[in-house]
Write an enzyme that holds these catalytic residues in place. Sequence first.
Site, PDB file in Angstrom:
ATOM      1  N   LYS A  77     -22.525  64.452  53.428  1.00 20.43           N
ATOM      2  CA  LYS A  77     -21.998  65.578  52.295  1.00 20.43           C
ATOM      3  C   LYS A  77     -23.518  66.149  52.263  1.00 20.43           C
ATOM      4  O   LYS A  77     -23.827  67.232  52.546  1.00 20.43           O
ATOM      5  CB  LYS A  77     -21.068  65.856  50.994  1.00 20.43           C
ATOM      6  N   HIS A 206     -20.896  55.680  40.790  1.00 21.07           N
ATOM      7  CA  HIS A 206     -21.723  57.002  41.058  1.00 21.07           C
ATOM      8  C   HIS A 206     -22.393  57.137  39.646  1.00 21.07           C
ATOM      9  O   HIS A 206     -21.650  57.985  39.087  1.00 21.07           O
ATOM     10  CB  HIS A 206     -20.954  58.016  41.848  1.00 21.07           C
ATOM     11  N   GLU A 281     -24.682  54.034  48.740  1.00 22.12           N
ATOM     12  CA  GLU A 281     -24.176  55.164  49.213  1.00 22.12           C
ATOM     13  C   GLU A 281     -26.036  56.595  49.134  1.00 22.12           C
ATOM     14  O   GLU A 281     -24.810  57.772  48.418  1.00 22.12           O
ATOM     15  CB  GLU A 281     -22.572  56.150  48.887  1.00 22.12           C
TER      16      GLU A 281
HETATM   17  C1  LIG Z   1     -22.326  62.468  46.796  1.00 20.60           C
HETATM   18  C2  LIG Z   1     -22.078  60.892  46.282  1.00 20.60           C
HETATM   19  C3  LIG Z   1     -23.057  59.941  46.549  1.00 20.60           C
HETATM   20  C4  LIG Z   1     -24.146  60.628  47.619  1.00 20.60           C
HETATM   21  O1  LIG Z   1     -24.865  60.879  46.134  1.00 20.60           O
HETATM   22  P1  LIG Z   1     -26.429  61.562  46.052  1.00 20.60           P
HETATM   23  O2  LIG Z   1     -26.824  62.068  44.601  1.00 20.60           O
HETATM   24  O3  LIG Z   1     -27.069  62.924  47.588  1.00 20.60           O
HETATM   25  O4  LIG Z   1     -27.232  59.737  47.015  1.00 20.60           O
HETATM   26  C5  LIG Z   1     -22.187  58.632  46.921  1.00 20.60           C
HETATM   27  N1  LIG Z   1     -21.011  58.436  46.674  1.00 20.60           N
HETATM   28  C6  LIG Z   1     -20.061  59.172  46.263  1.00 20.60           C
HETATM   29  C7  LIG Z   1     -19.194  58.808  46.425  1.00 20.60           C
HETATM   30  C8  LIG Z   1     -20.738  60.908  46.392  1.00 20.60           C
HETATM   31  O5  LIG Z   1     -19.540  61.607  45.856  1.00 20.60           O
END
Ligand SMILES: *Cc1c(COP(=O)(O)O)cnc(C)c1O
Length: 397
Positions: A77, A206, A281
Amino acid sequence: MAVRPVAFKKPQTTPETEQSQLFDTHPEVRLDFSHVREALKQGYSKPFLLVDTSLIRNKVRRFKAAMPRVHPHYAVKANPDPRVLKTLIEEGAGFEIASITELDLLLELGVPAAEIYYSNPMKSRAYLEYAAARGVEWYVLDSVEELRKIVSIKPDAKLYVRIEAPNVGSDWPLSGKFGVKAADEVDPIIAEAAALKADLAGVTFHVGSQCRNPENWRVGIQGAKRVFRKMRLAGLKPRLLNIGGGYPVRHVKPIPSIEKIAEVVNHALRDVPQSVRVMAEPGRYFVSDAGFFICRVVGTATRSGKRWMYWDAGVFGGILETTEGLRYDVLTDRQGKLIPWNIAGPTCDSVDVCMRDELFPEDMQDGDFIYIANAGAYTTAYASNFNGFPLPDVRVI
Ligand SMILES: *Cc1c(COP(=O)(O)O)cnc(C)c1O
């Protein structure tokens, strides 16, 4: 036109906290500005993001070097441009998706479905059926209902549960939208997985996006270990630890470098058995620094004594994160005295105000270029055609 653009904000000095030794310890990169000048020689018809893929490659290598045990799976995304994705494939990254459109993008580029993790805690039945039919193996969940839904569609799915992690010091705290508490809320999910003989095999969290507090990862990993113990007691076989996204990039505030975050993460991982695959991620971290976002002043006005400047890319054109408080390092070619401006986009919606009371040169005029540094993530990806304004281009070096 000046050869070098002007930066408005001098980098802030490191705050004198007990954590100050964490901040800005390693140099951060940005796209060389000469590329922006070159790109503009080819003309300008609408806002565009200029991306240097070699900077993306360097960020992936730096991430892997800092955390050798952690497999990065890029969060599509942040910037789903196929050329960006291709670069990440070449660097050996896996991927994390939220929708089947993101899945199709990756499959078209030849990414094996097994490398794609479905990390959106809420998935429709239709999306689950589609992903399962195409071979996606790993699915996240954070409720008993989602567990039952996934297992009813794909009984042999490999599952990971999302737990809450502290979002202290993140620019985008998730404020309770996803994740269960490791202490108690996870228990009924583990019990149900055991009863259904579902393969609940992992834990994720996260810490919130643009996270400037490395402690959050430590607390998240401790919570995951606690859940692993509960899973083993229930007869499950934990083998995935997914430490999520949130790794910050340098704009105008100091950040802990990835090497400093890695010290915390690597230490916390020491007693995680080798049989557990560890992944992360990163979204923003891989792509933000690789791009300059270029747009243009449409017009200026004075309203009730306040200067207003309207850009051809606003909240609907990709400059959305400013509404949540993010401040970019923005450059122009003007040298005038800095005064506070309100910055708005070109649409007629009252929501379309990017920033208030931001310092810009007093002599800004329509037609001036605006150069937004380190804007490769969450800009073009957010843009819409609202009010008939075009989507920004992505130009790749
Ligand atoms: C958006 C998202 C990420 C990426 O987050 P960043 O802040 O861009 O590193 C990773 N994992 C999940 C589940 C997300 O929704």
